[in-house]
Design an enzyme around this catalytic site. Structure first.
Site, PDB file in Angstrom:
ATOM      1  N   ASP A 180      78.372  -0.441  55.367  1.00  0.00           N
ATOM      2  CA  ASP A 180      79.212   0.285  56.402  1.00  0.00           C
ATOM      3  C   ASP A 180      78.284   1.555  56.658  1.00  0.00           C
ATOM      4  O   ASP A 180      77.704   2.260  55.767  1.00  0.00           O
ATOM      5  CB  ASP A 180      80.453   0.880  55.604  1.00  0.00           C
ATOM      6  CG  ASP A 180      81.261   1.618  56.828  1.00  0.00           C
ATOM      7  OD1 ASP A 180      80.964   2.472  57.595  1.00  0.00           O
ATOM      8  OD2 ASP A 180      82.410   1.274  56.948  1.00  0.00           O
TER       9      ASP A 180
ATOM     10  N   HIS B 287      88.061   0.211  58.320  1.00  0.00           N
ATOM     11  CA  HIS B 287      86.366  -0.156  58.233  1.00  0.00           C
ATOM     12  C   HIS B 287      86.422  -1.394  57.548  1.00  0.00           C
ATOM     13  O   HIS B 287      85.632  -2.380  57.538  1.00  0.00           O
ATOM     14  CB  HIS B 287      85.738   0.636  57.423  1.00  0.00           C
ATOM     15  CG  HIS B 287      85.757   2.361  58.281  1.00  0.00           C
ATOM     16  ND1 HIS B 287      84.273   2.815  58.226  1.00  0.00           N
ATOM     17  CD2 HIS B 287      86.095   2.882  59.044  1.00  0.00           C
ATOM     18  CE1 HIS B 287      84.293   3.645  59.267  1.00  0.00           C
ATOM     19  NE2 HIS B 287      85.593   3.889  59.444  1.00  0.00           N
TER      20      HIS B 287
END
Length: 461
Positions: free
Chosen positions: A117, A23
């Site tokens: 995120d 990520h």
């Protein structure tokens, strides 16, 4: 009156990824693109990662700040007790991020946006607290996001049992069987905290000021169009180092973060001694852990295929390699604990990538025109593998036997099919096509480039 330092006048964005390397890397790469267009960027991450960044010239405009997740320097979301980690992160990280932003504002920094995120939707609440923009960043494919969205909305009921056609038309048929769906909606209950994490990405989806997806228009056009019917989305991928796409950022040939030390010299020197298109590259990423029997089947398949191979086996997995295998294959293969994947994928000696089908690895292979053998494990990987084989047609997928094992015969068959089989020319031609389209979208005037520039212009006005 004295003028403020230049950095205080710059438009400043805070970027907060979920603390997993898969990520962090794309969000870091997006940060570089923003910095190259004149923004000041702070990437906020946890202690386990903040010390792992490698300084490079192109990252001078990106500062790395540590926020607390209540963990030690070695604890990450990859640990076995993932449920406890997620709960602790959601409790402690919002307060720590708030304190970081308060400090920046007190110092006079001109913060305009928090890019977060999608797995941490609470970051939008932090953005609203300070009266700044909030932008959600999706690190998985748009197709996987659509599936999770429909589960969140109750359109798809879990566990999914039958096939799903989704938004694909007769011009782009794609029937996705239950076992080809993300594991969190097929095998419900195995990882409850992770299931909640991926589904709850959409709790405030429509409230974000921007929704960024690490993909590009040509790759998922029908799915993107469907998502656009709900809320405006912006494709900003592939988020890989600039050297391999648009060369916009000087010396940007690596992400700048790695939990493992790559054996770069050994890999590249070994590849340099091989003929063009002759090498099979095998890597299952930074998290997957295969069983002893599966590792043996991979090893025997490589031996039987009689192809040169470069196999990444993490140090924690080395004991699963069959005894004497390294010695048996010393003339044909190289086994390393970690490698510089982008350099390997872009090397002319490479002919095939046996991959776990993590989204970052898929985008890297697409951007570099590398044919694949899809060997998915869990999470979004089965769905990514489906796209590789049936939608983009740039590889083949291994099949498990009744016991859930991929046999040596199956692995060898798939490698040979991609390297020299009846489908080989078609697969290689398609891989080249997608490589060109990926490059086109990042270059000046391309859709990704336009989307990034429009975002920057909005912040600067």
């Amino acid at each position: 009156m004295e003028s403020q330092p230049q950095e205080l006048n710059e438009i400043h964005v805070i970027v907060i990824p979920y603390p997993i390397q898969g990520h962090i890397n794309p969000m870091l790469q997006f940060s570089k693109q923003l910095a190259s267009r004149g923004l000041k960027v702070t990437l906020a991450t946890t202690p386990a990662f903040s010390s792992k960044f490698v300084h490079s010239e192109q990252s001078n405009s990106i500062s790395i700040e540590t926020i607390s997740d209540g963990s030690t320097l070695t604890e990450t979301a990859n640990t076995k007790n993932v449920d406890a980690y997620i709960k602790r992160f959601d409790l402690i990280a919002p307060r720590s991020l708030t304190q970081l932003i308060e400090t920046k504002i007190q110092l006079g920094h001109n913060i305009k946006c928090i890019i977060y995120d999608s797995s941490i939707p609470w970051a939008l609440d932090v953005a609203r607290q300070f009266g700044v923009f909030g932008a959600s960043f999706f690190t998985q494919s748009c197709l996987v996001s659509l599936i999770f969205y429909q589960v969140y909305e109750g359109v798809l009921r879990v566990p999914i049992e039958g096939p799903w056609r989704g938004v694909f038309t007769n011009d782009t048929p794609l029937l996705i069987e239950a076992r080809e769906m993300p594991s969190f909606v097929y095998e419900v209950g195995l990882y409850p905290a992770l299931e909640k994490l991926v589904i709850n990405q959409f709790t405030n989806y429509g409230q974000a000021d921007w929704r960024f997806f690490n993909t590009f228009d040509h790759l998922e056009c029908e799915v993107i169009n469907w998502m656009q019917s709900i809320c405006t989305v912006k494709t900003i991928g592939p988020c890989i180092p600039s050297k391999y796409l648009d060369n916009r950022i000087p010396d940007d040939n690596d992400y700048g973060l790695s939990l493992f030390q790559p054996e770069t010299d050994a890999c590249i020197q070994w590849l340099d001694a091989r003929q063009s298109g002759s090498v099979v590259y095998i890597s299952m990423g930074s998290m997957a852990s295969l069983g002893d029997k599966q590792m043996e089947e991979i090893a025997r398949a490589l031996l039987k295929s009689n192809k040169f191979f470069l196999w990444v086996v993490r140090a924690s997995e080395e004991n699963k390699i069959p005894p004497n295998f390294k010695e048996e294959t010393s003339e044909k293969g190289l086994i390393v604990n970690w490698c510089p994947q982008l350099e390997v994928l872009s090397h002319p000696a490479l002919g095939c990538f046996v991959t776990h089908c993590g989204w970052n690895s898929i985008l890297e292979a697409i951007s570099l025109g590398v044919p694949m053998v899809a060997f998915p494990q869990w999470t979004d990987q089965p769905t990514n593998a489906k796209c590789v084989t049936d939608l983009w047609k740039i590889g083949v997928k291994v099949r498990k036997n009744e016991g859930g094992l991929v046999t040596r015969e199956e692995i060898e068959l798939c490698i040979l099919e991609v390297m020299e089989g009846d489908k080989s020319n078609e697969i290689k031609s398609n891989a080249k096509k997608w490589k060109n389209l990926a490059k086109e979208t990042m270059e000046k005037g391309g859709s990704t480039s336009r989307n990034i520039e429009e975002f920057v212009a909005k912040l600067q006005n």
